[in-house]
Design an enzyme around this catalytic site. Structure first.
Site, mmCIF file in Angstrom:
data_model
loop_
_atom_site.group_PDB
_atom_site.id
_atom_site.type_symbol
_atom_site.label_atom_id
_atom_site.label_comp_id
_atom_site.label_asym_id
_atom_site.label_seq_id
_atom_site.Cartn_x
_atom_site.Cartn_y
_atom_site.Cartn_z
ATOM 1 N N SER A 142 -2.739 6.052 0.311
ATOM 2 C CA SER A 142 -3.080 4.995 1.261
ATOM 3 C C SER A 142 -2.530 3.677 0.757
ATOM 4 C CB SER A 142 -4.606 4.898 1.398
ATOM 5 O OG SER A 142 -4.995 3.736 2.103
ATOM 6 N N TYR A 155 -13.583 4.096 -1.515
ATOM 7 C CA TYR A 155 -12.349 4.782 -1.111
ATOM 8 C C TYR A 155 -11.163 4.292 -1.937
ATOM 9 C CZ TYR A 155 -8.605 6.381 2.028
ATOM 10 O OH TYR A 155 -7.481 6.976 2.557
#
Length: 290
Positions: A142, A155
């Protein structure tokens, strides 16, 4: 004896995780259309049944369940006679919220799904790939794997760990015939946000919300997240699959693939700005969403 027709080329094989929807599902269908033998996985039996009804050799794999990882890895290696060509580790979730509001057990569970399970699966496949002197390991990371934004700490921590893990693995496999790549998407049109809200409710909940100093911020963010607005830079899942195709098919795959404008902008900011300026830039970006 079954003879293959002249010019026949056996399909390459790939194991893809997190195929219930979104990036994983899109990757499974597109790669099958490119003559790959695709082994998609999902956590829920209903998703496995649906994938099987679509003609896939589908398996149950839950990164939080080591036995499901072992069984799937063994089964796929058996079906390919130990010649699996690629694995695409995909499928992770977020627990939105300030780090001070997230219980330790929430982080442990998230890391099991977003990091430790990926390691477990990958290390089970590497020996066969080493034996064949070829293989592609692709990790779906990501933009939050290399820059941090507030209220995404859980996250982000798991993706930072994944990036360090993958960089190390790439160095250790140098010269083995195996290639390791990271795909770093920004906003992609999947069920990621809906799943994140469910995890907020599970781990922080009403009591945590009401006792948090960030209560008003959470309420504003929830309204935005529930609206599910696409945003100017959000791309469909096939934008990630395009990079996956290059990572598993190109003679010289890249170490990193940026997907979406925000990822490219953040990569430049990370290189060009001081820590203080980068913090200000990231805080402003996060505040713009409230």
């Amino acid at each position: 004896m079954n003879e293959k027709p002249e010019g026949y080329t056996a399909p390459r094989s790939i194991l893809i995780t997190g195929c219930s929807s979104g990036i994983g599902a899109e990757a499974a269908h597109i790669l099958r259309g490119r003559n790959w033998r695709v082994f998609p996985t999902a956590r829920k039996q209903e998703d496995i049944d649906r994938l099987s009804s679509q003609g896939f050799e589908a398996f149950r794999l839950d990164y939080e369940d080591p036995e499901s990882i072992r069984q799937t890895a063994d089964a796929v290696l058996n079906l390919t006679d130990g010649r699996l060509d690629a694995v695409f580790n995909n499928g992770a979730y977020a627990i939105p919220g300030a780090l001070e509001d997230i219980p330790p057990d929430a982080l442990r569970t998230l890391f099991e799904a977003n990091f430790f399970g990926w390691h477990d699966l990958t290390r089970r496949l590497i020996p066969a790939m080493r034996s064949n002197k070829s293989g592609r390991i692709v990790q779906c990371s990501s933009v939050l794997g290399f820059v941090a934004l507030k209220f995404r700490g859980a996250y982000t921590a798991s993706k930072f760990a994944l990036e360090a893990y993958t960089d190390t693995l790439r160095q250790e496999l140098k010269g083995s015939g195996l290639h390791v790549s990271l795909i770093e998407p920004g906003p992609i049109d999947t069920r990621f946000t809906q799943n994140a809200l469910a995890n907020f409710d599970r781990w922080i909940g009403e009591d945590g919300l009401n006792s948090s100093i960030f209560r008003e911020t959470y309420l504003k963010r929830r309204v935005r997240m529930e609206a599910g607005e696409p945003g100017p830079f959000k791309l469909p899942a096939n934008a990630v699959v395009k990079r996956l195709i290059h990572a598993v098919e190109a003679k010289r795959p890249r170490a990193r693939y940026h997907v979406t404008v925000p990822t490219t902008v953040m990569a430049v900011a990370k290189r060009m700005l001081s820590t203080g300026l980068l913090d200000r830039f990231c805080i402003k970006a996060a505040d713009a969403e409230e």
